[in-house]
Design a protein around this motif. Sequence first.
Motif, PDB file in Angstrom:
ATOM      1  N   MET A 133      63.495  46.496  40.033  1.00 45.64           N
ATOM      2  CA  MET A 133      64.054  47.252  41.148  1.00 45.64           C
ATOM      3  C   MET A 133      63.883  48.741  40.916  1.00 45.64           C
ATOM      4  N   GLU A 134      63.971  49.497  42.001  1.00 39.57           N
ATOM      5  CA  GLU A 134      63.849  50.949  41.921  1.00 39.57           C
ATOM      6  C   GLU A 134      65.194  51.562  41.537  1.00 39.57           C
ATOM      7  N   ASP A 135      65.288  52.888  41.632  1.00 43.69           N
ATOM      8  CA  ASP A 135      66.533  53.580  41.292  1.00 43.69           C
ATOM      9  C   ASP A 135      67.503  53.466  42.469  1.00 43.69           C
ATOM     10  N   GLU A 136      68.237  52.351  42.491  1.00 39.21           N
ATOM     11  CA  GLU A 136      69.138  52.072  43.613  1.00 39.21           C
ATOM     12  C   GLU A 136      70.280  53.086  43.693  1.00 39.21           C
ATOM     13  N   ALA A 137      70.734  53.575  42.546  1.00 42.00           N
ATOM     14  CA  ALA A 137      71.839  54.531  42.542  1.00 42.00           C
ATOM     15  C   ALA A 137      71.448  55.826  43.231  1.00 42.00           C
ATOM     16  N   GLN A 138      70.257  56.334  42.959  1.00 39.71           N
ATOM     17  CA  GLN A 138      69.791  57.559  43.604  1.00 39.71           C
ATOM     18  C   GLN A 138      69.607  57.346  45.101  1.00 39.71           C
ATOM     19  N   ARG A 139      69.107  56.187  45.456  1.00 40.24           N
ATOM     20  CA  ARG A 139      68.920  55.866  46.876  1.00 40.24           C
ATOM     21  C   ARG A 139      70.266  55.850  47.595  1.00 40.24           C
ATOM     22  N   PHE A 140      71.265  55.275  46.943  1.00 40.58           N
ATOM     23  CA  PHE A 140      72.599  55.217  47.556  1.00 40.58           C
ATOM     24  C   PHE A 140      73.210  56.613  47.637  1.00 40.58           C
ATOM     25  N   GLU A 141      72.965  57.437  46.621  1.00 38.67           N
ATOM     26  CA  GLU A 141      73.464  58.810  46.628  1.00 38.67           C
ATOM     27  C   GLU A 141      72.887  59.590  47.808  1.00 38.67           C
ATOM     28  N   SER A 190      81.011  52.897  43.951  1.00 36.44           N
ATOM     29  CA  SER A 190      79.804  52.070  43.932  1.00 36.44           C
ATOM     30  C   SER A 190      78.622  52.843  43.374  1.00 36.44           C
ATOM     31  N   ARG A 191      78.507  54.106  43.736  1.00 33.04           N
ATOM     32  CA  ARG A 191      77.413  54.930  43.226  1.00 33.04           C
ATOM     33  C   ARG A 191      77.492  55.037  41.692  1.00 33.04           C
ATOM     34  N   ILE A 192      78.702  55.243  41.164  1.00 34.44           N
ATOM     35  CA  ILE A 192      78.878  55.320  39.711  1.00 34.44           C
ATOM     36  C   ILE A 192      78.583  53.961  39.071  1.00 34.44           C
ATOM     37  N   ALA A 193      79.092  52.895  39.674  1.00 28.94           N
ATOM     38  CA  ALA A 193      78.886  51.554  39.117  1.00 28.94           C
ATOM     39  C   ALA A 193      77.405  51.194  39.067  1.00 28.94           C
ATOM     40  N   LEU A 194      76.679  51.503  40.135  1.00 27.54           N
ATOM     41  CA  LEU A 194      75.242  51.243  40.148  1.00 27.54           C
ATOM     42  C   LEU A 194      74.536  52.030  39.041  1.00 27.54           C
ATOM     43  N   SER A 195      74.922  53.311  38.890  1.00 28.96           N
ATOM     44  CA  SER A 195      74.282  54.168  37.892  1.00 28.96           C
ATOM     45  C   SER A 195      74.500  53.647  36.479  1.00 28.96           C
ATOM     46  N   VAL A 196      75.752  53.322  36.155  1.00 26.13           N
ATOM     47  CA  VAL A 196      76.067  52.868  34.797  1.00 26.13           C
ATOM     48  C   VAL A 196      75.396  51.527  34.507  1.00 26.13           C
ATOM     49  N   SER A 197      75.386  50.657  35.499  1.00 28.49           N
ATOM     50  CA  SER A 197      74.764  49.351  35.311  1.00 28.49           C
ATOM     51  C   SER A 197      73.255  49.487  35.134  1.00 28.49           C
ATOM     52  N   GLN A 198      72.626  50.385  35.906  1.00 26.07           N
ATOM     53  CA  GLN A 198      71.197  50.637  35.717  1.00 26.07           C
ATOM     54  C   GLN A 198      70.931  51.278  34.356  1.00 26.07           C
ATOM     55  N   TYR A 199      71.815  52.161  33.945  1.00 22.90           N
ATOM     56  CA  TYR A 199      71.697  52.816  32.644  1.00 22.90           C
ATOM     57  C   TYR A 199      71.712  51.773  31.529  1.00 22.90           C
ATOM     58  N   ASN A 200      72.593  50.799  31.650  1.00 22.27           N
ATOM     59  CA  ASN A 200      72.647  49.701  30.682  1.00 22.27           C
ATOM     60  C   ASN A 200      71.338  48.916  30.669  1.00 22.27           C
ATOM     61  N   ALA A 201      70.805  48.613  31.865  1.00 19.11           N
ATOM     62  CA  ALA A 201      69.559  47.851  31.951  1.00 19.11           C
ATOM     63  C   ALA A 201      68.387  48.611  31.357  1.00 19.11           C
ATOM     64  N   ASN A 202      68.520  49.941  31.265  1.00 17.17           N
ATOM     65  CA  ASN A 202      67.486  50.781  30.673  1.00 17.17           C
ATOM     66  C   ASN A 202      67.821  51.174  29.236  1.00 17.17           C
ATOM     67  N   MET A 203      68.685  50.374  28.605  1.00 15.54           N
ATOM     68  CA  MET A 203      69.050  50.535  27.187  1.00 15.54           C
ATOM     69  C   MET A 203      69.872  51.786  26.924  1.00 15.54           C
TER      70      MET A 203
END
Length: 294
Positions: free
Chosen positions: A64-72, A91-104
């Motif tokens: 997936m792409e950067d969903e957090a930035q898209r939502f922002e 939701s914006r924070i939750a998406l960001s942190v979860s994506q951050y986790n997926a990117n190690m």
Amino acid sequence: MRSFEEILKLCEVDLEFHEAVVELESRESGKSEDLIYTNMSYMLDAMEQSVNSAINANFKGRMMEDEAQRFERYIAQRDVPLSGKFIAKASRIALSVSQYNANMGRIVAAPTAGSCGILPGLLFAYRDLYGPSRDMLVKALIVAGGVGEVIQKRATLAGAEGGCQAECGAAAAMGSAALVYLEGGSPAASAHAAVLTIKSLMGLVCDPVAGLVEVPCIKRNGTLVSLASLCADMALAGIRSVIPPDEVIDAMRRVGRALPESLRETSKGGLAATPKGRELEKKIFSEVPPMAEI
């Protein structure tokens, strides 16, 4: 802490929810109450660092792409998003942190890595919009931890054992209880907010595509802050679970055990088993370089 009942019994003698959690933890672990508070303060700092790092990062996941930035960008275009300012920010924070986790990235598992965005999303959106003291946020985190401890002791926090109700479901329940505390709700209201949330997610399957906490995990982090918020509002309004809180968690345990193996983090069912899910899995693992020979 094996039950909401023992927490609420202590609260009947004029303790707040977080004070009862700290007292019970001190009894069980032998740690001083000051040390427990200090440890949770450290966890809040680590959580805040992960939020700051995640918000300022750009991601491109494997699926997936950067969903957090898209939502922002979407939020910035709206005076008030359909879901409201608080839920959209959480939701914006939750998406960001979860994506951050997926990117190690370094996160706080709250209670797990796959559900790591929900609690910080709720706590730091609340901080930014309503301005509670840092001390209140630490206490709210202790409330959330107490809820997670009850779920862990009576059921499970592992998707491999109980499905995603045990991961994202538990995180949302923890966050809902914390919101009630921050809003000045009673200890009973915090407990009921938690189980109103669990009841709404009971049976939620764990079906990560390709075994990675990316699809559908990241979007679940982003959406479940809304359920946690609504259940907090319901509890603050005086709405209570007809089924006692501990019995709800016991039912959660039984439901988790009844889920077939394919729906418990094995990637053999649910969204992971769709044609697109299998296509993505094949693509990801075909791109993984072979391990070097030793």
